[in-house]
Design a protein around this motif. Structure first.
Motif, mmCIF file in Angstrom:
data_model
loop_
_atom_site.group_PDB
_atom_site.id
_atom_site.type_symbol
_atom_site.label_atom_id
_atom_site.label_comp_id
_atom_site.label_asym_id
_atom_site.label_seq_id
_atom_site.Cartn_x
_atom_site.Cartn_y
_atom_site.Cartn_z
ATOM 1 N N ALA A 20 -17.699 -14.113 -19.030
ATOM 2 C CA ALA A 20 -18.959 -13.676 -18.390
ATOM 3 C C ALA A 20 -18.783 -13.357 -16.906
ATOM 4 C CB ALA A 20 -20.069 -14.703 -18.575
ATOM 5 N N ILE A 21 -17.535 -13.260 -16.447
ATOM 6 C CA ILE A 21 -17.254 -12.927 -15.043
ATOM 7 C C ILE A 21 -16.568 -11.568 -14.947
ATOM 8 C CG2 ILE A 21 -15.982 -13.629 -12.975
ATOM 9 C CD1 ILE A 21 -16.299 -16.538 -13.989
ATOM 10 N N THR A 22 -15.500 -11.397 -15.690
ATOM 11 C CA THR A 22 -14.767 -10.141 -15.709
ATOM 12 C C THR A 22 -15.150 -9.352 -16.954
ATOM 13 O OG1 THR A 22 -12.924 -11.182 -14.548
ATOM 14 C CG2 THR A 22 -12.486 -9.091 -15.669
ATOM 15 N N TRP A 23 -15.624 -8.112 -16.746
ATOM 16 C CA TRP A 23 -16.146 -7.307 -17.861
ATOM 17 C C TRP A 23 -15.322 -6.041 -18.056
ATOM 18 C CZ3 TRP A 23 -20.235 -8.824 -20.954
ATOM 19 C CH2 TRP A 23 -20.911 -9.981 -20.521
ATOM 20 N N THR A 24 -15.205 -5.597 -19.301
ATOM 21 C CA THR A 24 -14.473 -4.390 -19.655
ATOM 22 C C THR A 24 -15.367 -3.460 -20.466
ATOM 23 O OG1 THR A 24 -12.394 -5.631 -19.746
ATOM 24 C CG2 THR A 24 -12.434 -3.474 -20.826
ATOM 25 N N ILE A 25 -15.452 -2.184 -20.063
ATOM 26 C CA ILE A 25 -16.220 -1.185 -20.798
ATOM 27 C C ILE A 25 -15.482 -0.819 -22.077
ATOM 28 C CG2 ILE A 25 -17.071 1.193 -20.743
ATOM 29 C CD1 ILE A 25 -18.720 -0.635 -19.028
ATOM 30 N N ARG A 26 -16.245 -0.664 -23.169
ATOM 31 C CA ARG A 26 -15.672 -0.283 -24.456
ATOM 32 C C ARG A 26 -16.268 1.048 -24.923
ATOM 33 N NH1 ARG A 26 -11.332 -3.576 -24.351
ATOM 34 N NH2 ARG A 26 -11.964 -5.748 -24.059
ATOM 35 N N THR A 27 -15.486 1.794 -25.662
ATOM 36 C CA THR A 27 -15.943 3.079 -26.200
ATOM 37 C C THR A 27 -16.782 2.845 -27.450
ATOM 38 O OG1 THR A 27 -13.974 4.176 -25.365
ATOM 39 C CG2 THR A 27 -15.208 5.320 -27.089
ATOM 40 N N THR A 28 -17.936 3.514 -27.504
ATOM 41 C CA THR A 28 -18.860 3.321 -28.621
ATOM 42 C C THR A 28 -19.406 4.655 -29.114
ATOM 43 O OG1 THR A 28 -20.799 3.171 -27.168
ATOM 44 C CG2 THR A 28 -19.630 1.119 -27.668
ATOM 45 N N PRO A 29 -19.982 4.677 -30.313
ATOM 46 C CA PRO A 29 -20.759 5.845 -30.731
ATOM 47 C C PRO A 29 -21.936 6.041 -29.784
ATOM 48 C CG PRO A 29 -20.275 4.418 -32.600
ATOM 49 C CD PRO A 29 -19.874 3.666 -31.371
ATOM 50 N N THR A 30 -22.344 7.277 -29.597
ATOM 51 C CA THR A 30 -23.432 7.599 -28.668
ATOM 52 C C THR A 30 -24.784 7.333 -29.312
ATOM 53 O OG1 THR A 30 -22.083 9.284 -27.613
ATOM 54 C CG2 THR A 30 -24.451 9.424 -27.265
ATOM 55 N N ASN A 31 -25.608 6.533 -28.633
ATOM 56 C CA ASN A 31 -26.974 6.291 -29.069
ATOM 57 C C ASN A 31 -27.675 5.417 -28.039
ATOM 58 O OD1 ASN A 31 -29.142 6.594 -30.853
ATOM 59 N ND2 ASN A 31 -27.801 6.341 -32.622
ATOM 60 N N TYR A 32 -28.988 5.242 -28.191
ATOM 61 C CA TYR A 32 -29.769 4.411 -27.283
ATOM 62 C C TYR A 32 -29.856 2.993 -27.859
ATOM 63 C CZ TYR A 32 -31.026 8.770 -24.991
ATOM 64 O OH TYR A 32 -30.972 9.968 -24.325
ATOM 65 N N TRP A 33 -28.807 2.221 -27.700
ATOM 66 C CA TRP A 33 -28.705 0.895 -28.306
ATOM 67 C C TRP A 33 -29.650 -0.079 -27.626
ATOM 68 C CZ3 TRP A 33 -26.515 1.779 -32.635
ATOM 69 C CH2 TRP A 33 -25.553 2.782 -32.730
ATOM 70 N N SER A 34 -30.407 -0.814 -28.424
ATOM 71 C CA SER A 34 -31.451 -1.683 -27.878
ATOM 72 C C SER A 34 -31.181 -3.171 -28.044
ATOM 73 C CB SER A 34 -32.803 -1.345 -28.517
ATOM 74 O OG SER A 34 -32.711 -1.425 -29.931
ATOM 75 N N ASP A 35 -30.367 -3.565 -29.036
ATOM 76 C CA ASP A 35 -30.132 -4.990 -29.243
ATOM 77 C C ASP A 35 -28.803 -5.191 -29.961
ATOM 78 O OD1 ASP A 35 -30.897 -7.714 -28.981
ATOM 79 O OD2 ASP A 35 -31.461 -7.758 -31.092
ATOM 80 N N ILE A 36 -28.278 -6.409 -29.819
ATOM 81 C CA ILE A 36 -27.019 -6.766 -30.459
ATOM 82 C C ILE A 36 -27.135 -8.154 -31.066
ATOM 83 C CG2 ILE A 36 -26.079 -7.689 -28.295
ATOM 84 C CD1 ILE A 36 -23.314 -6.683 -29.239
ATOM 85 N N GLY A 37 -26.524 -8.335 -32.220
ATOM 86 C CA GLY A 37 -26.490 -9.643 -32.870
ATOM 87 C C GLY A 37 -25.081 -9.936 -33.355
#
Length: 196
Positions: A20-37
């Motif tokens: 929760a201190i060092t973050w890395t961007i990941r490649t994802t499908p394009t969309n307006y993502w609203s939540d994660i579980g």
């Protein structure tokens, strides 16, 4: 692993961190993502808008795959509990979808026709609870999310943004004071049926 999701429609909508201190961007499908579980070995995201593929899954939070959603609804929340995935939407004719395998077929619940703006979702005490941030009904419950959902009256208001269950209690948070004269933005329940 911590995983955060963004609502911007680009290919860098996920970032991960081991601490929760060092973050890395990941490649994802394009969309307006609203939540994660997360549950049963998968991260699952749902999208508020876009065409067709409003679900994406990942076994590790890093590599993501688009999945076909059964309707182009405004999916707001996705939760895994009791061996099933459930998502709720703010738009659409049928605003509940479920799946036992998030990488496979998601099914709309045609019994849940209550078209409020559902935004919060939690499971606890043997019951599923979804909360609405607007609409004629502010709470809906089901013991089986693939079957009938029942409207409930939450006397504390009807603009709830999210709900969680822990330590034997549901806690819902409002995004506005309702009624306007109220200073409380929290509502609690031990069974998901009666709220204070």
């Amino acid at each position: 692993l911590f995983v955060a999701v963004a609502t911007s429609s680009n290919t860098t909508s996920i970032m991960t961190s081991p601490d929760a201190i060092t973050w890395t961007i990941r490649t994802t499908p394009t969309n307006y993502w609203s939540d994660i579980g997360y549950g049963n070995g998968y991260f699952v995201c749902v999208a508020d808008s876009g065409t067709g593929d409003r679900i994406m899954t990942s076994p590790d939070g890093i590599n993501w795959t688009s999945r076909t959603s059964p309707a182009d609804n405004g999916w707001q929340n996705v939760t895994y509990a009791n061996s099933i995935w459930v998502a709720v939407a703010s738009t659409g004719t049928y605003r509940i979808m479920t799946a036992t395998d998030p990488t496979g077929t998601w099914t709309l619940n045609t019994s849940a026709t209550h078209v409020d703006v559902w935004s919060g979702l939690a499971y606890g005490a043997g019951i599923w609870v979804t909360m609405a941030r607007s609409g004629s009904t502010n709470t809906m419950t089901a013991t089986d999310p693939t079957s009938t959902w029942t409207k409930r009256t939450n006397q504390a208001g009807d603009r709830y943004h999210n709900v969680r269950f822990a330590n034997g209690i549901f806690l819902a948070v409002a995004n506005k004071d309702v009624p306007v004269s109220s200073t409380s933005r929290f509502s609690t329940s031990t069974d998901g049926l009666v709220w204070e």
